[in-house]
Design a protein around this motif. Structure first.
Motif, mmCIF file in Angstrom:
data_model
loop_
_atom_site.group_PDB
_atom_site.id
_atom_site.type_symbol
_atom_site.label_atom_id
_atom_site.label_comp_id
_atom_site.label_asym_id
_atom_site.label_seq_id
_atom_site.Cartn_x
_atom_site.Cartn_y
_atom_site.Cartn_z
ATOM 1 N N SER A 1 36.802 45.989 33.604
ATOM 2 C CA SER A 1 38.318 46.895 34.021
ATOM 3 C C SER A 1 37.921 47.926 34.867
ATOM 4 N N ARG A 2 36.236 48.356 35.388
ATOM 5 C CA ARG A 2 35.949 49.533 36.283
ATOM 6 C C ARG A 2 36.621 48.594 37.958
ATOM 7 N N GLY A 3 36.052 47.835 37.934
ATOM 8 C CA GLY A 3 36.668 47.458 39.216
ATOM 9 C C GLY A 3 38.501 46.988 38.975
ATOM 10 N N THR A 4 38.698 46.697 38.294
ATOM 11 C CA THR A 4 40.513 46.451 38.248
ATOM 12 C C THR A 4 41.530 48.688 38.450
ATOM 13 N N ILE A 5 40.423 49.067 38.076
ATOM 14 C CA ILE A 5 41.118 50.750 38.148
ATOM 15 C C ILE A 5 40.739 50.800 39.362
ATOM 16 N N VAL A 6 39.755 50.546 40.340
ATOM 17 C CA VAL A 6 39.154 50.918 41.544
ATOM 18 C C VAL A 6 40.570 50.018 42.614
ATOM 19 N N VAL A 7 40.563 49.337 42.387
ATOM 20 C CA VAL A 7 41.152 48.357 42.985
ATOM 21 C C VAL A 7 42.681 49.335 43.185
ATOM 22 N N LEU A 8 42.945 49.207 41.894
ATOM 23 C CA LEU A 8 44.449 50.139 41.796
ATOM 24 C C LEU A 8 44.605 50.988 42.220
ATOM 25 N N ALA A 9 43.733 51.801 41.922
ATOM 26 C CA ALA A 9 43.492 53.878 42.282
ATOM 27 C C ALA A 9 43.684 53.487 44.300
ATOM 28 N N VAL A 10 43.158 52.709 45.159
ATOM 29 C CA VAL A 10 42.997 52.246 46.506
ATOM 30 C C VAL A 10 44.060 51.852 46.276
ATOM 31 N N GLY A 11 44.920 50.901 45.926
ATOM 32 C CA GLY A 11 46.471 51.095 46.554
ATOM 33 C C GLY A 11 47.183 51.631 46.371
ATOM 34 N N VAL A 12 46.724 52.278 45.065
ATOM 35 C CA VAL A 12 48.462 53.628 44.929
ATOM 36 C C VAL A 12 48.300 54.563 45.267
ATOM 37 N N GLY A 13 47.138 55.110 45.812
ATOM 38 C CA GLY A 13 46.480 56.005 46.826
ATOM 39 C C GLY A 13 47.277 56.037 47.873
ATOM 40 N N SER A 14 46.817 54.690 48.638
ATOM 41 C CA SER A 14 47.602 54.459 49.763
ATOM 42 C C SER A 14 49.012 55.093 49.855
ATOM 43 N N ILE B 1 44.820 49.753 56.909
ATOM 44 C CA ILE B 1 43.302 49.737 56.456
ATOM 45 C C ILE B 1 43.187 49.268 55.153
ATOM 46 N N SER B 2 43.664 50.789 54.205
ATOM 47 C CA SER B 2 42.939 50.790 52.974
ATOM 48 C C SER B 2 44.001 49.762 52.241
ATOM 49 N N THR B 3 45.183 49.614 52.242
ATOM 50 C CA THR B 3 46.130 48.645 51.574
ATOM 51 C C THR B 3 45.849 47.647 52.144
ATOM 52 N N GLY B 4 45.281 46.867 53.140
ATOM 53 C CA GLY B 4 44.486 45.822 53.548
ATOM 54 C C GLY B 4 44.143 45.104 52.389
ATOM 55 N N LEU B 5 42.575 46.346 52.282
ATOM 56 C CA LEU B 5 41.545 46.280 51.607
ATOM 57 C C LEU B 5 41.550 46.312 50.124
ATOM 58 N N ALA B 6 42.929 46.875 49.344
ATOM 59 C CA ALA B 6 42.964 46.838 48.089
ATOM 60 C C ALA B 6 43.805 45.420 48.100
ATOM 61 N N ALA B 7 44.513 44.818 49.461
ATOM 62 C CA ALA B 7 44.725 43.690 48.439
ATOM 63 C C ALA B 7 43.970 42.416 48.302
#
Length: 482
Positions: A11-24, A174-180
């Protein structure tokens, strides 16, 4: 070949990925706001056309958000999240490389399609995070949108000064590409699927009548409000709007369930959402340009991009803070009272900007008041909607309310552009009267909304289902910043 993954990612990895994408995604909403005047100069265009850099994004998001959410429910949220984050990255690259204003507007529309990241992210949390942690996860991800919106307004200036204008788009790319990529590796596909056929026609009709209406509002002063082109666009918008309503009624799985509008709590909340979105995006979209207008215009402050961002920061910051405070106020008083007070605050703020903007501290103070009011309204509307519909319709009703704010935002920016750019003075700058009249219109719109707010039904104690849903009030607050 798809990489091997465990059955469930942490769940931590999921939240981190979502946070990067949504934050961007949140940053992309506001990074462009303080630099609209520079966009105008860069592409040697007028202010009304430049406004479409913001309007095209809101329009695309208003159409794409519910559609992508529906597709994600049908074909898989993880798959569509990768597509959506990729669209954000592609749109950002297009914007960074845009050679013309037309290209930039199209790029912003592509970014707007990425608005589907919000319902997808919340859906992934519901499906993948344990109920005990889901509320916290939603709060973190949703609050990041509001926080990123405020941060973007402040960061725009330093990014332009240190790295250059195009890095306003390269960094999110860059950040949204990494989130993808992170979504591909870390988030499993949800087994939850929605049955039923997805209707594309309502999305086409929705975009068609909105485009015609926005063009009429933004070009009415140039073409003439009673000219054949303007009247033709308005008539076309009305006809297609009627066709859109009919298509939504016939659709097995409607894009926006207009049947819910018959409920008093829903239609009043939606009208308030429309007016709130109209005022928020119109004010934040054009105040930086007023602040950056040279002093020789007679009313501008000649502020830099960084300075104008700092002046507007109180609005975004207080909107974020009130996302946490307003729910407590609702529990103590009532949603209707909190919404009414918030709308009055917004009306006063816009009226004050129209009449008293001779000093920087005045504008900052009025926008502080605006942020308090918007935060109260947006967070409290979630409560009204959730209490007004059966539990099985809470998702559709909340999504519709969030979308209507986006529609209001696109209408507000187009309307504001038409009013402000209708008259120009020395140096080609809009007359001060244009900004005054524009903010007067916003104040009147919010006064109308206060009248509608009085019709919001008073409700009793929350049901258990509503209580669980309302503990995540930041979701709607975040979507309001889209």
């Amino acid at each position: 070949m798809k990489p091997l993954r465990s059955a469930t990612s942490s769940s931590r990895g999921t939240i981190v990925v979502l946070a990067v994408g949504v934050g961007s995604f949140g940053l992309l909403q506001s990074l462009i706001v303080p630099v609209l005047s520079q966009v105008q100069e860069r592409y040697e265009t007028d202010q009304a056309t430049t406004a479409w850099v913001l309007t095209s994004y809101l329009l695309a998001a208003a159409v794409a958000t519910p559609l992508i959410g529906r597709i994600g429910d049908a074909v898989g949220k993880q798959r569509m999240l990768i597509v959506t984050l990729s669209m954000l990255a592609i749109g950002s690259v297009m914007a960074a490389l845009a050679p013309t204003i037309g290209w930039m507007i199209v790029a912003r529309a592509v970014q707007g399609i990425g608005g589907g990241v919000l319902p997808l992210a919340f859906g992934v949390i519901r499906d993948e995070i344990s109920p005990a942690r889901a509320g916290t996860a939603v709060g973190i991800v949703a609050s990041l949108v509001s926080a990123a919106f405020g941060i973007g307004i402040v960061l725009a200036g330093p990014i332009v000064d240190v790295l250059g204008y195009t890095w306003l788009f390269w960094l999110p790319a860059i950040s949204t590409g990494l989130a993808a990529i992170g979504t591909w590796f870390l988030i499993p596909e949800s087994p939850v699927r929605m049955s039923g056929r997805i209707s594309v026609i309502p999305a086409v009709l929705l975009s068609a009548w909105l485009v015609l209406l926005l063009l009429a509002l933004s070009k009415g002063n140039d073409l003439g409000w009673v000219s054949a082109p303007t009247l033709g666009m308005l008539a076309g918008a009305v006809v297609i709007f009627a066709a859109w309503i009919g298509s939504e009624h016939r659709a097995t799985t409607p894009l926006i369930d207009v049947r819910l509008m018959r409920t008093r709590g829903v239609w009043t909340a939606n009208v308030v959402a429309l007016m709130t979105g109209l005022g928020t995006f119109a004010s934040l979209g054009f105040l930086p340009q007023m602040l950056q207008t040279p002093t020789e215009s007679g009313y501008g402050f000649g502020a830099s991009i960084s300075e104008s961002g700092l002046i507007l920061l109180p609005s975004s910051f207080m909107g974020f803070v009130m996302g946490f405070v307003a729910p407590r106020m609702v529990r103590r008083f009532s949603a209707r009272r909190v919404i009414f007070v918030g709308l009055v605050s917004n009306a006063v703020a816009y009226g004050a900007v129209a009449l008293f903007h001779d000093q920087v501290w005045q504008v900052a103070t009025w926008m502080f008041l605006q942020g308090v009011g918007s935060g109260c309204v947006v967070s409290s509307l979630a409560v009204v909607v959730l209490r007004s519909v059966p539990p099985e319709q809470t998702g559709a009703a909340s999504g519709m309310n969030a979308n209507i704010r986006l529609v209001g935002g696109s209408l507000g920016t187009a309307m504001m552009a038409g009013v402000i750019t209708s008259r120009t003075g020395t140096g080609g700058f809009p007359l001060e009267a244009g900004y005054r009249d524009g903010f007067v219109v916003l104040a009147v719109a919010l006064i109308v909304a206060t009248g509608v707010a009085l019709l919001i039904p008073e409700t009793g104690p929350r049901s258990q289902a509503a209580e669980v849903a309302v503990r995540e009030p930041q979701v709607d607050a975040a979507r309001a910043q889209v």
